[in-house]
Design a protein around this motif. Structure first.
Motif, PDB file in Angstrom:
ATOM      1  N   PHE A 143      -0.344   5.245  15.825  1.00  0.00           N
ATOM      2  CA  PHE A 143       0.529   4.138  15.432  1.00  0.00           C
ATOM      3  C   PHE A 143       0.042   3.484  14.139  1.00  0.00           C
ATOM      4  O   PHE A 143      -1.169   3.352  13.916  1.00  0.00           O
ATOM      5  CB  PHE A 143       0.605   3.118  16.565  1.00  0.00           C
ATOM      6  N   HIS A 162       3.126   9.993  15.450  1.00  0.00           N
ATOM      7  CA  HIS A 162       3.268  10.397  16.856  1.00  0.00           C
ATOM      8  C   HIS A 162       4.027  11.716  16.942  1.00  0.00           C
ATOM      9  O   HIS A 162       5.094  11.867  16.352  1.00  0.00           O
ATOM     10  CB  HIS A 162       4.003   9.326  17.660  1.00  0.00           C
ATOM     11  N   THR A 274       4.180   6.307  27.902  1.00  0.00           N
ATOM     12  CA  THR A 274       4.767   7.188  26.895  1.00  0.00           C
ATOM     13  C   THR A 274       6.268   7.338  27.080  1.00  0.00           C
ATOM     14  O   THR A 274       7.011   7.487  26.100  1.00  0.00           O
ATOM     15  CB  THR A 274       4.086   8.570  26.956  1.00  0.00           C
ATOM     16  N   SER A 276       8.417   5.160  27.755  1.00  0.00           N
ATOM     17  CA  SER A 276       9.149   4.090  27.059  1.00  0.00           C
ATOM     18  C   SER A 276       9.286   4.413  25.573  1.00  0.00           C
ATOM     19  O   SER A 276      10.303   4.089  24.947  1.00  0.00           O
ATOM     20  CB  SER A 276       8.460   2.742  27.275  1.00  0.00           C
ATOM     21  N   LEU A 277       8.276   5.057  24.998  1.00  0.00           N
ATOM     22  CA  LEU A 277       8.380   5.496  23.604  1.00  0.00           C
ATOM     23  C   LEU A 277       9.410   6.618  23.480  1.00  0.00           C
ATOM     24  O   LEU A 277      10.191   6.653  22.518  1.00  0.00           O
ATOM     25  CB  LEU A 277       7.023   5.969  23.090  1.00  0.00           C
ATOM     26  N   GLU A 278       9.418   7.546  24.440  1.00  0.00           N
ATOM     27  CA  GLU A 278      10.424   8.611  24.434  1.00  0.00           C
ATOM     28  C   GLU A 278      11.825   8.014  24.458  1.00  0.00           C
ATOM     29  O   GLU A 278      12.703   8.440  23.695  1.00  0.00           O
ATOM     30  CB  GLU A 278      10.220   9.529  25.631  1.00  0.00           C
ATOM     31  N   ALA A 280      12.749   5.145  23.382  1.00  0.00           N
ATOM     32  CA  ALA A 280      13.015   4.534  22.078  1.00  0.00           C
ATOM     33  C   ALA A 280      13.393   5.594  21.047  1.00  0.00           C
ATOM     34  O   ALA A 280      14.329   5.400  20.259  1.00  0.00           O
ATOM     35  CB  ALA A 280      11.790   3.747  21.618  1.00  0.00           C
ATOM     36  N   LEU A 311       5.458   0.018  24.643  1.00  0.00           N
ATOM     37  CA  LEU A 311       5.254   0.464  23.264  1.00  0.00           C
ATOM     38  C   LEU A 311       6.412   0.088  22.330  1.00  0.00           C
ATOM     39  O   LEU A 311       6.162  -0.271  21.173  1.00  0.00           O
ATOM     40  CB  LEU A 311       5.017   1.971  23.232  1.00  0.00           C
ATOM     41  N   PRO A 312       7.671   0.152  22.743  1.00  0.00           N
ATOM     42  CA  PRO A 312       8.735  -0.255  21.819  1.00  0.00           C
ATOM     43  C   PRO A 312       8.565  -1.695  21.337  1.00  0.00           C
ATOM     44  O   PRO A 312       8.781  -1.994  20.156  1.00  0.00           O
ATOM     45  CB  PRO A 312      10.009  -0.093  22.660  1.00  0.00           C
ATOM     46  N   LEU A 315       5.386  -1.908  18.969  1.00  0.00           N
ATOM     47  CA  LEU A 315       5.669  -1.358  17.645  1.00  0.00           C
ATOM     48  C   LEU A 315       6.604  -2.269  16.843  1.00  0.00           C
ATOM     49  O   LEU A 315       6.457  -2.393  15.627  1.00  0.00           O
ATOM     50  CB  LEU A 315       6.282   0.039  17.778  1.00  0.00           C
ATOM     51  N   HIS A 359      11.398   5.453  14.501  1.00  0.00           N
ATOM     52  CA  HIS A 359      11.292   6.912  14.536  1.00  0.00           C
ATOM     53  C   HIS A 359      10.835   7.450  13.180  1.00  0.00           C
ATOM     54  O   HIS A 359       9.914   8.276  13.093  1.00  0.00           O
ATOM     55  CB  HIS A 359      12.648   7.503  14.921  1.00  0.00           C
TER      56      HIS A 359
END
Length: 383
Positions: A143, A162, A274, A276-278, A280, A311-312, A315, A359
């Motif tokens: 990150f 990432h 992870t 939650s990042l997926e 996003a 994480l969203p 970030l 992204h």
């Protein structure tokens, strides 16, 4: 004989990350041997796993304490092997509590120790920075806000982005995902992800099913997808469904297909991590939730530095998706938060813009950048 590179990865997400790195390094080092502790994706890339990666997959302080003796024995045994027959380098992929202990001892013996995936020092336990500085030769960060923390502490560091941002398309194929999952016209589609660990599913399954029941009352034509990664987690969720059979909720369990299920969804309910990042990167509106043992949760909250766990939000630097955690995560509260996305298309459109910018920032060709940062440590050691 090629270089010998030792690695440790204990989670499904780490296994994927490490498998990409192995392939990137092999483009420069086709004869290299990779060994240590890793999962099936690493093994498919040619990795020799001396212990099953699941041994390292523990959840929270209490779970770690329960398994401490076995984990300590594995770690000591691996260290003995590496000291007797030193590798050209050691790469710890996540699993910081396990790997940093190894890295410090290997670095002290002159073996380059690279850590891939920064521990969440930006969220809690910032006091670990001094220990990390003693343990690692180089930190690889996923990150963009992380490297400055390490530079301040004098740790060599690289931002590599990432890997999921490299793999996922900027514009997800939602129609294709629905066709693949045979979801045709109808009501709203909710995808629920209770986590990849058995302990997470145990903690969340009953709440997820009860939440689906509340939503089903409001939306009788709604559909609910629950992708599960392993046979064990699937059995746990099926047991929970039997306990709540009287609710008669149209929940469809999928074996895998988490990405397709998230892509197809109108809204996602996801355990923090992870996934939650997926969600996003797939530009999906979501609600983040989490439950763990009360003592583990109290410790985490006491040591927290940031107001968010997802994480969203971390970030973005603000809460762009709701977080409904622990005792607050009642079926009614979760259903209300999920419903909030269905009734506010402008908010969903704004979120898509936020996630697209995120992204692009994370898309860095991670495996190639990580390999480029590692290669200098191998020069003079057979490279």
């Amino acid at each position: 004989m090629g270089l010998r590179i030792a690695m440790v990865a204990g989670e499904a997400s780490s296994d994927l990350l490490a498998s990409h790195l192995i392939r990137a390094l092999k483009r420069h080092l086709p004869d290299a041997e990779f060994f240590g502790i890793g999962g099936p994706k690493m093994q498919a890339a040619g990795f020799n796993s001396l212990w099953p990666a699941e041994k390292l997959s523990v959840h929270g302080y209490v779970d770690a304490l329960k398994n401490y003796r076995e984990l300590s024995a594995i770690r000591r045994s691996l260290l003995d092997r590496l000291l007797k027959d030193p590798p050209a380098a050691f790469i710890g992929v996540d699993a910081p509590d396990f790997s940093l202990w190894l890295e410090r001892r290997l670095k002290d013996k002159g073996i380059p120790a690279i850590h891939f995936v920064s521990p969440s020092i930006w969220a809690w336990r910032k006091g670990r920075l001094k220990g990390i500085a003693r343990a690692v030769s180089h930190m690889l960060c996923l990150f963009p806000f992380e490297p400055e923390l390490y530079r301040t502490a004098g740790v060599p560091v690289s931002y590599v982005g990432h890997p999921l941002a490299d793999v996922f398309p900027l514009v997800p194929d939602r129609a294709g995902a629905r066709e693949l999952l045979q979801i045709h016209k109808g009501g709203p589609v909710f995808t629920f992800l209770p986590g990849s660990r058995q302990s997470e599913v145990r903690n969340l399954a009953d709440t997820y099913i009860a939440t689906a029941a509340v939503l089903h009352e409001r939306h009788p034509d709604a559909r609910f997808l629950v992708p599960l990664a392993t046979r064990e987690t699937r059995l746990l969720f099926e047991e929970a469904l039997r306990r709540h059979a009287h609710l008669d909720v149209p929940i469809r369990i999928l074996f895998g297909h988490a990405v397709e299920a998230m892509t197809a969804a109108d809204v996602v309910l996801v355990a923090s991590g992870t996934a939650s990042l997926e969600a996003a990167l797939l530009k999906r509106p979501m609600v983040i939730t989490y439950k763990m043992g009360k003592w583990s949760f109290r410790l985490m909250r006491r040591m927290a530095y940031l107001p968010w766990v997802g994480l969203p939000n971390v970030l973005a630097g603000r809460e762009v998706v709701p977080e409904v955690l622990q005792d607050a995560a009642t079926p009614q509260a979760l259903a209300d938060a999920l419903d909030g996305w269905l009734t506010d298309p402008a908010r969903t459109a704004e979120l898509t813009t936020i996630f697209t910018d995120m992204h692009l920032q994370l898309r860095q060709d991670t495996a190639a950048k990580a390999a480029a940062a590692i290669l200098p440590y191998l020069r003079g050691r057979g490279l």
